[in-house]
Design a protein around this motif. Structure first.
Motif, mmCIF file in Angstrom:
data_model
loop_
_atom_site.group_PDB
_atom_site.id
_atom_site.type_symbol
_atom_site.label_atom_id
_atom_site.label_comp_id
_atom_site.label_asym_id
_atom_site.label_seq_id
_atom_site.Cartn_x
_atom_site.Cartn_y
_atom_site.Cartn_z
ATOM 1 N N VAL A 1 0.854 -1.200 0.000
ATOM 2 C CA VAL A 1 0.000 0.000 0.000
ATOM 3 C C VAL A 1 0.885 1.243 0.000
ATOM 4 O O VAL A 1 1.781 1.382 0.836
ATOM 5 C CB VAL A 1 -0.937 0.004 1.221
ATOM 6 N N PRO A 2 0.657 2.177 -0.939
ATOM 7 C CA PRO A 2 1.498 3.377 -1.043
ATOM 8 C C PRO A 2 1.492 4.209 0.239
ATOM 9 O O PRO A 2 0.508 4.241 0.976
ATOM 10 C CB PRO A 2 0.866 4.150 -2.205
ATOM 11 N N GLN A 3 2.600 4.906 0.474
ATOM 12 C CA GLN A 3 2.766 5.691 1.693
ATOM 13 C C GLN A 3 1.722 6.786 1.817
ATOM 14 O O GLN A 3 1.268 7.100 2.926
ATOM 15 C CB GLN A 3 4.168 6.305 1.739
ATOM 16 N N ASN A 4 1.325 7.389 0.696
ATOM 17 C CA ASN A 4 0.340 8.473 0.788
ATOM 18 C C ASN A 4 -0.981 7.976 1.361
ATOM 19 O O ASN A 4 -1.676 8.707 2.076
ATOM 20 C CB ASN A 4 0.116 9.130 -0.582
ATOM 21 N N LYS A 5 -1.335 6.732 1.071
ATOM 22 C CA LYS A 5 -2.588 6.183 1.601
ATOM 23 C C LYS A 5 -2.444 5.812 3.076
ATOM 24 O O LYS A 5 -3.385 5.965 3.850
ATOM 25 C CB LYS A 5 -3.028 4.982 0.756
ATOM 26 N N ARG A 6 -1.255 5.372 3.472
ATOM 27 C CA ARG A 6 -1.011 5.107 4.893
ATOM 28 C C ARG A 6 -1.126 6.408 5.699
ATOM 29 O O ARG A 6 -1.769 6.446 6.753
ATOM 30 C CB ARG A 6 0.382 4.518 5.096
ATOM 31 N N ASP A 7 -0.494 7.466 5.193
ATOM 32 C CA ASP A 7 -0.499 8.744 5.907
ATOM 33 C C ASP A 7 -1.910 9.301 6.060
ATOM 34 O O ASP A 7 -2.256 9.875 7.107
ATOM 35 C CB ASP A 7 0.369 9.756 5.165
ATOM 36 N N ALA A 8 -2.732 9.125 5.025
ATOM 37 C CA ALA A 8 -4.101 9.652 5.077
ATOM 38 C C ALA A 8 -4.921 8.949 6.156
ATOM 39 O O ALA A 8 -5.777 9.562 6.803
ATOM 40 C CB ALA A 8 -4.772 9.491 3.722
ATOM 41 N N ILE A 9 -4.663 7.667 6.380
ATOM 42 C CA ILE A 9 -5.396 6.910 7.393
ATOM 43 C C ILE A 9 -5.001 7.364 8.793
ATOM 44 O O ILE A 9 -5.856 7.620 9.650
ATOM 45 C CB ILE A 9 -5.144 5.397 7.209
ATOM 46 N N SER B 1 -13.709 5.870 -9.539
ATOM 47 C CA SER B 1 -13.904 5.431 -8.161
ATOM 48 C C SER B 1 -13.047 6.132 -7.129
ATOM 49 O O SER B 1 -13.400 6.143 -5.946
ATOM 50 C CB SER B 1 -13.665 3.917 -8.077
ATOM 51 N N GLY B 2 -11.898 6.726 -7.520
ATOM 52 C CA GLY B 2 -11.062 7.334 -6.496
ATOM 53 C C GLY B 2 -9.968 8.226 -7.082
ATOM 54 O O GLY B 2 -9.583 8.075 -8.243
ATOM 55 N N ARG B 3 -9.439 9.122 -6.262
ATOM 56 C CA ARG B 3 -8.399 10.049 -6.699
ATOM 57 C C ARG B 3 -7.144 9.968 -5.832
ATOM 58 O O ARG B 3 -6.258 10.818 -5.937
ATOM 59 C CB ARG B 3 -8.928 11.493 -6.655
ATOM 60 N N ASN B 4 -7.037 8.956 -4.988
ATOM 61 C CA ASN B 4 -5.966 8.939 -3.985
ATOM 62 C C ASN B 4 -4.672 8.351 -4.539
ATOM 63 O O ASN B 4 -4.149 7.345 -4.060
ATOM 64 C CB ASN B 4 -6.436 8.182 -2.743
ATOM 65 N N VAL B 5 -4.150 9.013 -5.553
ATOM 66 C CA VAL B 5 -2.882 8.623 -6.160
ATOM 67 C C VAL B 5 -1.770 9.519 -5.612
ATOM 68 O O VAL B 5 -1.987 10.706 -5.353
ATOM 69 C CB VAL B 5 -2.969 8.746 -7.702
ATOM 70 N N ALA B 6 -0.599 8.952 -5.420
ATOM 71 C CA ALA B 6 0.551 9.762 -5.041
ATOM 72 C C ALA B 6 0.839 10.735 -6.180
ATOM 73 O O ALA B 6 0.987 10.327 -7.328
ATOM 74 C CB ALA B 6 1.761 8.869 -4.780
ATOM 75 N N MET B 7 0.927 12.016 -5.859
ATOM 76 C CA MET B 7 1.004 13.017 -6.922
ATOM 77 C C MET B 7 2.328 12.961 -7.687
ATOM 78 O O MET B 7 2.366 13.314 -8.875
ATOM 79 C CB MET B 7 0.770 14.411 -6.347
ATOM 80 N N ASP B 8 3.393 12.497 -7.062
ATOM 81 C CA ASP B 8 4.643 12.343 -7.817
ATOM 82 C C ASP B 8 4.510 11.220 -8.845
ATOM 83 O O ASP B 8 5.005 11.338 -9.979
ATOM 84 C CB ASP B 8 5.825 12.103 -6.878
ATOM 85 N N LEU B 9 3.813 10.150 -8.483
ATOM 86 C CA LEU B 9 3.556 9.078 -9.442
ATOM 87 C C LEU B 9 2.649 9.572 -10.565
ATOM 88 O O LEU B 9 2.894 9.309 -11.748
ATOM 89 C CB LEU B 9 2.912 7.884 -8.733
ATOM 90 N N HIS B 10 1.606 10.304 -10.200
ATOM 91 C CA HIS B 10 0.691 10.839 -11.208
ATOM 92 C C HIS B 10 1.442 11.729 -12.195
ATOM 93 O O HIS B 10 1.221 11.647 -13.419
ATOM 94 C CB HIS B 10 -0.434 11.621 -10.529
ATOM 95 N N ALA B 11 2.336 12.554 -11.694
ATOM 96 C CA ALA B 11 3.097 13.447 -12.563
ATOM 97 C C ALA B 11 3.940 12.662 -13.562
ATOM 98 O O ALA B 11 4.041 13.038 -14.741
ATOM 99 C CB ALA B 11 3.980 14.370 -11.724
ATOM 100 N N ARG B 12 4.536 11.554 -13.106
ATOM 101 C CA ARG B 12 5.376 10.760 -14.014
ATOM 102 C C ARG B 12 4.531 10.044 -15.060
ATOM 103 O O ARG B 12 4.948 9.902 -16.213
ATOM 104 C CB ARG B 12 6.215 9.773 -13.200
ATOM 105 N N ILE B 13 3.326 9.595 -14.666
ATOM 106 C CA ILE B 13 2.429 8.960 -15.647
ATOM 107 C C ILE B 13 1.958 9.983 -16.683
ATOM 108 O O ILE B 13 1.964 9.722 -17.889
ATOM 109 C CB ILE B 13 1.237 8.308 -14.940
#
Length: 327
Positions: A104-112, A304-316
């Motif tokens: 599970v990506p760190q951004n999702k852990r931090d949000a919890i 269904s969701g937008r909880n992507v790590a923004m650095d990953l999104h930027a690279r995609i």
């Protein structure tokens, strides 16, 4: 067959009203032109916690007895269910523990953890995390799983009620498919009113547990692999009680996508629709772009969701077609 029916979904809609957003549907001009039929996007990533999971988690927490609230709730999650459960539990004043795997990506852990839940990272799969959930359940906590639970399925099914209300002529609904709670609920709601509407499940080719189980005719275990659609990872549980049979009986087709196709869906959502979505949410768009779904009439893709790590999104967005490319 044990199932969740329309009255249960309608009751869930009444229970969660005022606690979750009634998300809009927006016409996609680009996808409508590409497909030759009207294509609407159900903007479920606009929920407060960034994903549809808030519906099921809220319905489940609000359904607890006073005694169950005192015991607290626990769940395994690939991220979004844990975040939704943490939010619903905090609002209700209920103790909450969320168990995640190392995938599970760190951004999702931090949000919890930001929502006040206790986080436990266990093993390299959702099945590993579930072992800790089972242990805490034996100690007294109330398990609220991410998909195989009647209140969770009914809550997610409220999306289907909204789709039917907003687009009664809908021909095809494209739904991200993982453990099956989202698609089971939507299919039950939609087909109760519109039995001829096609429900298509979309998943990633890397570790599609429900598709493998459908092919085998019973729940099976598969290896959980890294994927851009990380929210669709995990098994369906060998003791699955609800979603396997509901998906088998209510879903018309399952489509699998490779990583490059998922990445293309994320990019289309960003550049053409002006929406930031995670890989799991982009699969409906991706299936249409890849020509893997044909529709004879109005089509809805659930984002269904937008909880992507923004650095990953930027690279995609910059052109990466896989996690390996984006590293």
């Amino acid at each position: 067959m044990t199932t969740v029916d329309l009255p249960a979904i309608e009751e869930a809609a009444r229970r969660i009203a005022g606690h979750v957003r009634r998300t809009p549907m927006e016409r996609s001009a680009a996808l409508s032109e590409l497909c030759g039929v009207p294509v609407q996007l159900k903007l479920e990533h606009w929920q407060e916690t960034g994903a549809f999971k808030l519906r099921g988690a809220t319905n489940a927490v609000l359904s607890l007895s006073d005694e169950e609230r005192e015991r607290g709730v626990v769940a395994a999650s690939t991220g979004n269910h844990g975040r939704a459960l943490a939010h619903a539990a905090r609002i209700a004043g209920v103790p909450c523990v969320v168990c995640l795997s190392k995938l599970v990506p760190q951004n999702k852990r931090d949000a919890i953890t930001a929502l006040g839940a206790e986080l436990r990272v266990v093993g390299r799969s959702q099945d590993d995390a579930q072992i800790e959930v089972d242990r805490l359940s034996r100690e007294g906590m109330v398990p609220l799983p991410p998909f195989d639970h009647p209140a969770i399925i009914a809550g997610q099914g409220t999306i289907g009620l909204e789709i039917v209300e907003d687009l009664p002529e809908v021909d095809t609904v494209l739904v991200p498919l993982s453990g099956g709670g989202l698609i089971a609920g939507i299919a039950a709601a939609v087909k109760a009113s519109l039995p001829k509407t096609r429900i298509v499940g979309i998943s990633m080719a890397r570790g599609a547990a429900m598709q493998a189980s459908l092919a085998a005719g019973h729940p099976v275990e598969i290896e959980e692999l890294p994927t851009l659609a990380d929210s669709l990872g995990g098994g369906i549980g060998l003791d699955n009680r609800l979603t396997f049979e509901m998906v088998r009986d209510l879903v018309d087709e399952v489509v699998l996508l490779d990583e490059a196709e998922i990445a293309a869906g994320i990019r289309h959502a960003y550049f053409q629709e002006r929406e930031i979505v995670e890989g799991a949410a982009a699969v409906g768009i991706a299936a249409l772009l890849a020509g893997k779904v044909e529709s004879c009439g109005p089509t809805v893709a659930v984002l269904s969701g937008r909880n992507v790590a923004m650095d990953l999104h930027a690279r995609i967005v910059a052109g990466a077609d896989s996690l390996e490319d984006a590293a």
